[in-house]
Design a protein around this motif. Structure first.
Motif, short mmCIF file in Angstrom:
data_model
loop_
_atom_site.label_atom_id
_atom_site.label_comp_id
_atom_site.label_asym_id
_atom_site.label_seq_id
_atom_site.Cartn_x
_atom_site.Cartn_y
_atom_site.Cartn_z
N LEU A 111 0.62 -1.45 0.50
CA LEU A 111 -0.13 0.26 -0.17
C LEU A 111 0.86 1.05 -0.55
O LEU A 111 0.66 1.77 -0.34
CB LEU A 111 -0.79 0.34 1.25
N ASP A 112 2.04 0.93 1.13
CA ASP A 112 2.59 2.57 0.88
C ASP A 112 4.01 1.89 1.28
O ASP A 112 4.42 0.93 2.22
CB ASP A 112 1.97 3.30 1.57
N ILE A 113 5.12 2.91 0.91
CA ILE A 113 6.38 2.47 1.57
C ILE A 113 6.92 3.91 1.62
O ILE A 113 7.10 5.10 1.34
CB ILE A 113 6.94 2.40 0.13
N VAL A 114 7.13 3.81 3.53
CA VAL A 114 7.26 5.45 3.61
C VAL A 114 9.07 5.34 4.21
O VAL A 114 9.61 4.38 5.48
CB VAL A 114 7.11 5.49 5.24
N ARG A 115 9.82 6.45 3.83
CA ARG A 115 11.24 6.52 4.57
C ARG A 115 11.06 7.54 5.19
O ARG A 115 10.40 8.45 4.80
CB ARG A 115 11.96 6.71 3.05
N LYS A 116 12.25 6.92 6.32
CA LYS A 116 12.60 8.07 7.43
C LYS A 116 14.09 8.11 7.57
O LYS A 116 14.31 7.13 7.72
CB LYS A 116 11.23 7.88 8.45
N ASP A 117 14.52 9.49 7.68
CA ASP A 117 16.15 9.66 7.76
C ASP A 117 15.90 9.60 8.69
O ASP A 117 15.23 10.73 9.51
CB ASP A 117 16.71 10.43 6.51
N GLU A 118 17.41 9.05 9.75
CA GLU A 118 17.37 8.72 11.03
C GLU A 118 18.91 9.28 11.33
O GLU A 118 20.20 9.28 10.35
CB GLU A 118 17.01 7.92 11.76
N ALA A 119 19.08 9.44 12.75
CA ALA A 119 20.44 9.36 12.78
C ALA A 119 21.79 7.95 12.66
O ALA A 119 23.15 8.35 11.99
CB ALA A 119 21.07 9.86 14.18
N LEU A 120 20.78 6.54 13.02
CA LEU A 120 21.95 5.59 12.26
C LEU A 120 21.70 5.23 11.33
O LEU A 120 22.58 4.40 10.61
CB LEU A 120 20.95 4.49 13.07
N GLY A 121 20.67 5.90 10.10
CA GLY A 121 20.89 4.83 9.26
C GLY A 121 19.05 5.46 8.15
O GLY A 121 18.62 6.79 8.71
N ILE A 122 18.63 4.88 7.66
CA ILE A 122 17.54 4.85 7.22
C ILE A 122 16.23 4.01 7.34
O ILE A 122 16.39 2.62 7.56
CB ILE A 122 17.29 4.51 5.21
N LEU A 123 15.28 4.40 7.90
CA LEU A 123 13.98 3.23 7.97
C LEU A 123 13.03 3.38 7.46
O LEU A 123 12.72 4.04 6.86
CB LEU A 123 13.86 4.28 9.67
N VAL A 124 12.36 2.23 6.21
CA VAL A 124 11.93 2.17 5.67
C VAL A 124 10.46 0.95 6.18
O VAL A 124 10.88 -0.23 5.98
CB VAL A 124 12.20 1.95 4.41
N ASP A 125 9.65 1.33 6.55
CA ASP A 125 8.26 0.75 6.56
C ASP A 125 7.50 0.76 5.30
O ASP A 125 6.98 1.46 4.79
CB ASP A 125 7.25 1.29 7.52
N ILE A 126 7.33 -0.65 5.23
CA ILE A 126 6.43 -1.06 4.32
C ILE A 126 5.61 -1.48 4.49
O ILE A 126 5.14 -2.59 5.42
CB ILE A 126 7.10 -2.56 3.58
N ARG A 127 4.15 -0.72 3.85
CA ARG A 127 2.67 -0.79 4.44
C ARG A 127 1.72 -1.75 3.48
O ARG A 127 1.73 -1.27 2.15
CB ARG A 127 2.11 0.11 4.52
N LEU A 128 1.36 -2.90 4.23
CA LEU A 128 1.13 -4.33 3.02
C LEU A 128 -0.59 -4.28 3.41
O LEU A 128 -1.15 -3.71 4.57
CB LEU A 128 1.64 -5.30 3.79
N ALA A 129 -1.54 -4.42 2.29
CA ALA A 129 -3.06 -4.60 2.49
C ALA A 129 -2.95 -5.39 3.93
O ALA A 129 -2.52 -5.76 3.88
CB ALA A 129 -3.13 -4.88 1.21
N PRO A 130 -4.12 -5.27 3.90
CA PRO A 130 -3.84 -6.27 5.64
C PRO A 130 -4.92 -7.93 5.02
O PRO A 130 -3.85 -8.78 5.35
CB PRO A 130 -5.76 -6.32 5.81
N GLY A 131 -4.43 -8.37 3.89
CA GLY A 131 -5.12 -9.35 3.33
C GLY A 131 -3.45 -10.14 3.25
O GLY A 131 -3.33 -11.73 3.38
N ALA A 132 -2.30 -9.57 2.33
CA ALA A 132 -0.98 -9.96 2.48
C ALA A 132 -0.19 -10.54 3.86
O ALA A 132 0.81 -10.93 4.30
CB ALA A 132 -0.51 -9.03 2.05
N LEU A 133 -1.08 -9.87 5.23
CA LEU A 133 -0.27 -10.27 6.54
C LEU A 133 0.32 -11.60 6.22
O LEU A 133 0.94 -12.07 7.38
CB LEU A 133 -1.45 -9.69 7.75
N ALA A 134 -1.24 -12.60 6.11
CA ALA A 134 -0.62 -14.11 6.48
C ALA A 134 0.76 -14.11 5.27
O ALA A 134 1.14 -15.73 6.13
CB ALA A 134 -1.85 -14.45 5.98
N ARG A 135 0.78 -13.50 4.78
CA ARG A 135 1.87 -14.29 3.62
C ARG A 135 3.09 -13.57 4.26
O ARG A 135 4.26 -13.61 4.03
CB ARG A 135 2.35 -13.44 2.15
N LYS A 136 3.34 -12.89 4.90
CA LYS A 136 4.53 -12.23 5.91
C LYS A 136 5.65 -13.43 5.56
O LYS A 136 5.66 -14.06 7.02
CB LYS A 136 4.60 -11.17 6.93
#
Length: 153
Positions: free
Chosen positions: A72-97
């Protein structure tokens, strides 16, 4: 944090039979990239700081975590230690994670199995003065190397 993938650095070029020459070379820049799914840490990778969103999408697909349509979305956040990337998945995809990584790496950069940036980027211990190697010893060692490697012949 800069998104440049290379940083110019001063270097010394040592060549046999020539004086040491000061140069500037572009060196690849890597940073720790923490991937999480819906806010839950999954793994940390070392990568150049460019195109991490594409890296995250490729990781999702190649690791069999979800299809591109499930992202659904990929959110990048630059941090002091590196880069955080949060991948937001559709609810039906949770079982396959995929399970969080738990890999052991004995001779690599040390990130295998790490899930959080704070665990990946730790302060380095201070190292005291050690052996000093003079420039002339390096070409001598390289020349002697061939003679010591019988299987290479």
């Amino acid at each position: 944090m800069s998104r440049s993938s290379a940083t110019p650095r001063p270097v010394l070029q040592w060549r046999a039979g020539t004086p040491v020459q000061a140069l500037e070379r572009p060196l690849p820049r890597e940073t720790a990239v923490g991937l999480s799914f819906d806010g839950r840490p999954h793994t940390v990778l070392m990568a150049t700081p460019r195109d991490v969103e594409d890296l995250a999408l490729g990781f999702v697909i190649t690791e069999g975590i979800a299809s591109a349509a499930d992202v659904l979305d990929i959110v990048r956040k630059d941090e002091a230690l590196g880069i955080l990337v949060d991948i937001r998945l559709a609810p039906g995809a949770l079982a396959r994670k995929a399970r969080p990584r738990n890999l052991e790496g004995r001779s690599s950069c040390g990130l295998c199995g790490v899930q959080r940036l704070a665990d990946a980027v730790r302060p380095l211990p201070v190292v005291g003065a050690g052996a000093r190697i003079e420039h002339a010893a390096i070409p001598r060692a390289l020349a002697a190397l061939e003679a010591e490697q019988a299987l290479g012949a």
